[in-house]
Design a protein around this motif. Structure first.
Motif, PDB file in Angstrom:
ATOM      1  N   ARG A 270       0.853  -1.178   0.000  1.00  0.00           N
ATOM      2  CA  ARG A 270       0.000   0.000   0.000  1.00  0.00           C
ATOM      3  C   ARG A 270       0.891   1.232   0.000  1.00  0.00           C
ATOM      4  N   THR A 271       0.905   1.937  -1.108  1.00  0.00           N
ATOM      5  CA  THR A 271       1.767   3.104  -1.235  1.00  0.00           C
ATOM      6  C   THR A 271       0.903   4.301  -1.635  1.00  0.00           C
TER       7      THR A 271
ATOM      8  N   ARG B 158       1.267  -4.200  -6.392  1.00  0.00           N
ATOM      9  CA  ARG B 158       0.804  -5.221  -5.452  1.00  0.00           C
ATOM     10  C   ARG B 158       0.955  -6.611  -6.070  1.00  0.00           C
TER      11      ARG B 158
ATOM     12  N   ILE C 159      -6.366  -4.400 -11.059  1.00  0.00           N
ATOM     13  CA  ILE C 159      -5.298  -5.011 -10.246  1.00  0.00           C
ATOM     14  C   ILE C 159      -4.145  -4.028 -10.130  1.00  0.00           C
TER      15      ILE C 159
ATOM     16  N   ASN D  80      -6.658  -8.213  -6.240  1.00  0.00           N
ATOM     17  CA  ASN D  80      -7.386  -7.524  -7.315  1.00  0.00           C
ATOM     18  C   ASN D  80      -8.885  -7.543  -7.050  1.00  0.00           C
TER      19      ASN D  80
ATOM     20  N   PHE E 248       1.081   4.509  -7.055  1.00  0.00           N
ATOM     21  CA  PHE E 248       1.167   3.127  -7.523  1.00  0.00           C
ATOM     22  C   PHE E 248       0.597   3.037  -8.933  1.00  0.00           C
TER      23      PHE E 248
ATOM     24  N   GLU F 256      -6.189  -8.209  -0.146  1.00  0.00           N
ATOM     25  CA  GLU F 256      -6.677  -8.008  -1.532  1.00  0.00           C
ATOM     26  C   GLU F 256      -5.542  -7.876  -2.536  1.00  0.00           C
TER      27      GLU F 256
HETATM   28  P1  ATP Z   1      -7.710  -1.607  -0.532  1.00  0.00           P
HETATM   29  O1  ATP Z   1      -8.968  -2.220   0.034  1.00  0.00           O
HETATM   30  O2  ATP Z   1      -6.479  -2.473  -0.390  1.00  0.00           O
HETATM   31  O3  ATP Z   1      -7.500  -0.184  -0.121  1.00  0.00           O
HETATM   32  P2  ATP Z   1      -9.263  -0.885  -2.786  1.00  0.00           P
HETATM   33  O4  ATP Z   1     -10.411  -1.829  -2.660  1.00  0.00           O
HETATM   34  O5  ATP Z   1      -9.410   0.529  -2.389  1.00  0.00           O
HETATM   35  O6  ATP Z   1      -7.948  -1.517  -2.089  1.00  0.00           O
HETATM   36  P3  ATP Z   1      -9.425  -0.521  -5.602  1.00  0.00           P
HETATM   37  O7  ATP Z   1      -9.832   0.871  -5.521  1.00  0.00           O
HETATM   38  O8  ATP Z   1     -10.428  -1.551  -6.026  1.00  0.00           O
HETATM   39  O9  ATP Z   1      -8.721  -0.966  -4.253  1.00  0.00           O
HETATM   40  O10 ATP Z   1      -8.139  -0.599  -6.518  1.00  0.00           O
HETATM   41  C1  ATP Z   1      -7.854  -1.705  -7.353  1.00  0.00           C
HETATM   42  C2  ATP Z   1      -6.507  -2.323  -7.041  1.00  0.00           C
HETATM   43  O11 ATP Z   1      -5.473  -1.325  -6.943  1.00  0.00           O
HETATM   44  C3  ATP Z   1      -6.444  -3.039  -5.694  1.00  0.00           C
HETATM   45  O12 ATP Z   1      -6.975  -4.338  -5.808  1.00  0.00           O
HETATM   46  C4  ATP Z   1      -4.960  -3.055  -5.423  1.00  0.00           C
HETATM   47  O13 ATP Z   1      -4.327  -4.112  -6.125  1.00  0.00           O
HETATM   48  C5  ATP Z   1      -4.490  -1.742  -6.004  1.00  0.00           C
HETATM   49  N1  ATP Z   1      -4.327  -0.705  -4.973  1.00  0.00           N
HETATM   50  C6  ATP Z   1      -5.294   0.045  -4.408  1.00  0.00           C
HETATM   51  N2  ATP Z   1      -4.788   0.921  -3.533  1.00  0.00           N
HETATM   52  C7  ATP Z   1      -3.437   0.731  -3.538  1.00  0.00           C
HETATM   53  C8  ATP Z   1      -2.338   1.348  -2.867  1.00  0.00           C
HETATM   54  N3  ATP Z   1      -2.520   2.338  -2.015  1.00  0.00           N
HETATM   55  N4  ATP Z   1      -1.083   0.901  -3.124  1.00  0.00           N
HETATM   56  C9  ATP Z   1      -0.885  -0.109  -4.011  1.00  0.00           C
HETATM   57  N5  ATP Z   1      -1.872  -0.718  -4.689  1.00  0.00           N
HETATM   58  C10 ATP Z   1      -3.131  -0.314  -4.467  1.00  0.00           C
END
Ligand code: ATP
Length: 456
Positions: free
Chosen positions: A214-215, A332, A328, A287, A218, A285
Motif C-alpha cells: 500500500r503506497t 501489489r 489489479i 485484485n 502506484f 486483496e
Molecule cells: P484496498 O482495500 O487495499 O484499499 P481498494 O479496494 O481501495 O484496495 P481498488 O480501488 O479496487 O482498491 O483498486 C484496485 C486495485 O489497486 C487493488 O486491488 C490493489 O491491487 C491496487 N491498490 C489500491 N490501492 C493501492 C495502494 N494504495 N497501493 C498499491 N496498490 C493499491
C-alpha cells in the motif's frame, strides 16, 4: 535456515539485489515511496506486458488507452470521489499518529466483525467497548472518527484558489470511462467491447505501509467491459475467472489465492469480488472485479452533458452501457509475485536463495558466463547475439558457483557457460534455474530454445 518469508526479509533481498529501493534513499527516504531498480523495472515491465497481452492483445474486442493523470475536476465530481472517496480516520492524541478506524477493528476482531458494514458511530462504539488502544503508543486517547478524503490535490497556474484546484487521479478507471465515446467511434467497436489501461494512481492513504503493498503512488492495470445490462452478470463471472487464470499462468499456487465477495457493496454496484493472496502479512486483496451497472456512464452523461447512449446497430435499441471492471495493482501484483517466487533452498552442500519466476516475466532471461576470463571473446559473441532478442546479463567475476547463486537470487531462468570445448564444437552448457540440470546445446539453437520457454 529459517525458510519462512517475512516482509523484512523480502525488503532486504529486494534492496540488496536491485529489485526495489526506498524512495529518495540518500535523503533518508520519503515514507511509503519506493523506487524500482534495474532488476525490478524489468520485472515490472514484463508483468505489464504479460497483462496487456492477455487483456488487450488476446482479449476479444478490447482496446488500450493511456489517459492523462490530471483530469478535469468535473470528472471527480461525477465519479463521486470528491464527495465520498474517504476513509474513517482517528488520531491518537497522545502520540499524534493517524489510524484507520476500520483497520484497528479488523486487526482486533480478526474476522469476528466486518467494519466495512459499520457506520462511524458503530465503529467508535466498538473501539470504546473493546478498549482498542493505539498500536503505536498503547494509549486509549482517540479523537472522534472523521472521514478523510484520499485524493491528492494540486493546483494549476500560480493562483492556489479553488478555481485552479485539480487532483492527481486516485484510479485509472475514469480515463477509460471518459474515453468511451472516443474509442467506440474511432475503432467502430460494437458493444460489448473493452477498454484497458495501465497507469499511475495516487492516494493519500492514512495507513500506508507493508513495503509496496500500500503506497501513496502506484500503478493500476484495469480493464472495463462495456456491455448490455443483461450481459453484465456473465461478464462478471468471466472476468473473475480470467483474473484467476492470469495468476495461475504467472505461476501462483492455487492454495495461496481465494475469492472474497465484498461484505458491503457500493450503492451502484450489483456485485463485487476480490481475489485475496496469502501475503506474509496474511490474506489481503490483490485484485477486484466489480459489476458497476451503468452508474459510471450515466454519471458522466449527467455531469458532462454529453449523451452516453449507445445505439445497437442491429436492434436499434438505445441504452447506456453497463460496466464490468477488473482492476489489479501492478505493484501489489509484483509484491505477490516476489513472495510467490522466493525460496530459500537447502542443497546438499550449500544453500541458495532462488526466485522461481515464470520465464516470461523473469528480469533477465539468460546469463552468459565464461568459465575462464580467456574465454571472454567467445562468450561476448554469444552474449551480444542473444541480447538482440532477450534481456541478458554477462558475468565473469568469481567462481562459477557464486555466479550461479547471483543469477538464482534474481531469478534468471537460464545460465549459459562457455568452456574450452565451445571453441571447437560451437556448443555451450545451459543450466536450468529450478532443476539446476545442465545440458549441451549448439550456439545456433540457443535463440529458438530460449524463445520457446518464454511463451506466455
Ligand atoms: P484496498 O482495500 O487495499 O484499499 P481498494 O479496494 O481501495 O484496495 P481498488 O480501488 O479496487 O482498491 O483498486 C484496485 C486495485 O489497486 C487493488 O486491488 C490493489 O491491487 C491496487 N491498490 C489500491 N490501492 C493501492 C495502494 N494504495 N497501493 C498499491 N496498490 C493499491
Amino acid at each position: 535456515m529459517d525458510n519462512k518469508l517475512t516482509m523484512e526479509k523480502l525488503v532486504s533481498h529486494c534492496k540488496a539485489t536491485g529489485f526495489v529501493y526506498p524512495g529518495s534513499d540518500i535523503y533518508d527516504g520519503l515514507a511509503n515511496t519506493w523506487d524500482y531498480g534495474p532488476i525490478g523495472v524489468e520485472l515490472k515491465n514484463n508483468i505489464k506486458r504479460a497483462w496487456w497481452k492477455r487483456f488487450v492483445q488476446e482479449n476479444e474486442n478490447s482496446y488500450g488507452v493511456d489517459a492523462a493523470i490530471l483530469m478535469n475536476p468535473g470528472v471527480w465530481e461525477a465519479s463521486g470521489h470528491v464527495a465520498s472517496f474517504s476513509d474513517p480516520k482517528m488520531d491518537c492524541k497522545t502520540c499524534k499518529t493517524r489510524h484507520r478506524a476500520d483497520n484497528l477493528i479488523e486487526a482486533h476482531a480478526k474476522g469476528a466483525v466486518t467494519p466495512d458494514t459499520m457506520t462511524n458511530e458503530e465503529m467508535e462504539a466498538y473501539i470504546a467497548e473493546h478498549h482498542i488502544c493505539c498500536p503505536r503508543c498503547g494509549n486509549f486517547n482517540w479523537t472522534p472518527i472523521r472521514q478523510f478524503n484520499l485524493m491528492f490535490e494540486t493546483s494549476r497556474g500560480t493562483i492556489g484558489d479553488d478555481q485552479s484546484k485539480i487532483y492527481l487521479r486516485p484510479e485509472t478507471a475514469q480515463g477509460e470511462f471518459v474515453n468511451f465515446l472516443n474509442v467506440q467511434r474511432t475503432t467502430r467497436a460494437k458493444v460489448p467491447f473493452g477498454i484497458a489501461q495501465i497507469g499511475k494512481a495516487f492516494r493519500n492513504e492514512i495507513t500506508p505501509g507493508n513495503f509496496i503493498f500500500r503506497t501513496i503512488e502506484f500503478e493500476q492495470m484495469e480493464h472495463q467491459q462495456f456491455c448490455k445490462a443483461d450481459q453484465s452478470e456473465s461478464y462478471y463471472n468471466t472476468y473473475k475467472q480470467k483474473a484467476w487464470q492470469f495468476l495461475l499462468d504467472l505461476g501462483f499456487n492455487q492454495s495461496h489465492l481465494k475469492f472474497k465477495d465484498h461484505d458491503k457493496l457500493a450503492h451502484y454496484a450489483a456485485a463485487a469480488c476480490d481475489i485475496n493472496y496469502l501475503f506474509p502479512i496474511g490474506w489481503s486483496e490483490l485484485n477486484g472485479v466489480h459489476n458497476r451497472t451503468n452508474y459510471d456512464l450515466s454519471r458522466h452523461q449527467e455531469y458532462s452533458g454529453k449523451s452516453m447512449l449507445y445505439t445497437d446497430p442491429i436492434t436499434n435499441e438505445k441504452f447506456i452501457p453497463s460496466v464490468v471492471e477488473y482492476s489489479i495493482g501492478c505493484d501489489r501484483l509484483l509484491l505477490a509475485t516476489l513472495c510467490e517466487a522466493y525460496e530459500e533452498q537447502q542443497l546438499e552442500n550449500d544453500t541458495r536463495i532462488v526466485m522461481h519466476f515464470a520465464p516470461a516475466i523473469a528480469p533477465y532471461k539468460v546469463a552468459v558466463l565464461p568459465l575462464q576470463k580467456n574465454l571472454s571473446e567467445k562468450a561476448k559473441d554469444v552474449y551480444n547475439n542473444l541480447r538482440k532478442h532477450f534481456m541478458c546479463t554477462y558475468d565473469e567475476a568469481g567462481s562459477i558457483g557464486k555466479r550461479y547463486r547471483r543469477q538464482d537470487q534474481i531469478g534468471t531462468p537460464y545460465c549459459i557457460t562457455i568452456d574450452f570445448d565451445s571453441l571447437d564444437d560451437d556448443s555451450v552448457t545451459i543450466r536450468d534455474r529450478d532443476s539446476m540440470e545442465q545440458h549441451r546445446i549448439k550456439i545456433t539453437d540457443l535463440k529458438n530454445y530460449i524463445a520457446e520457454k518464454l511463451e506466455f
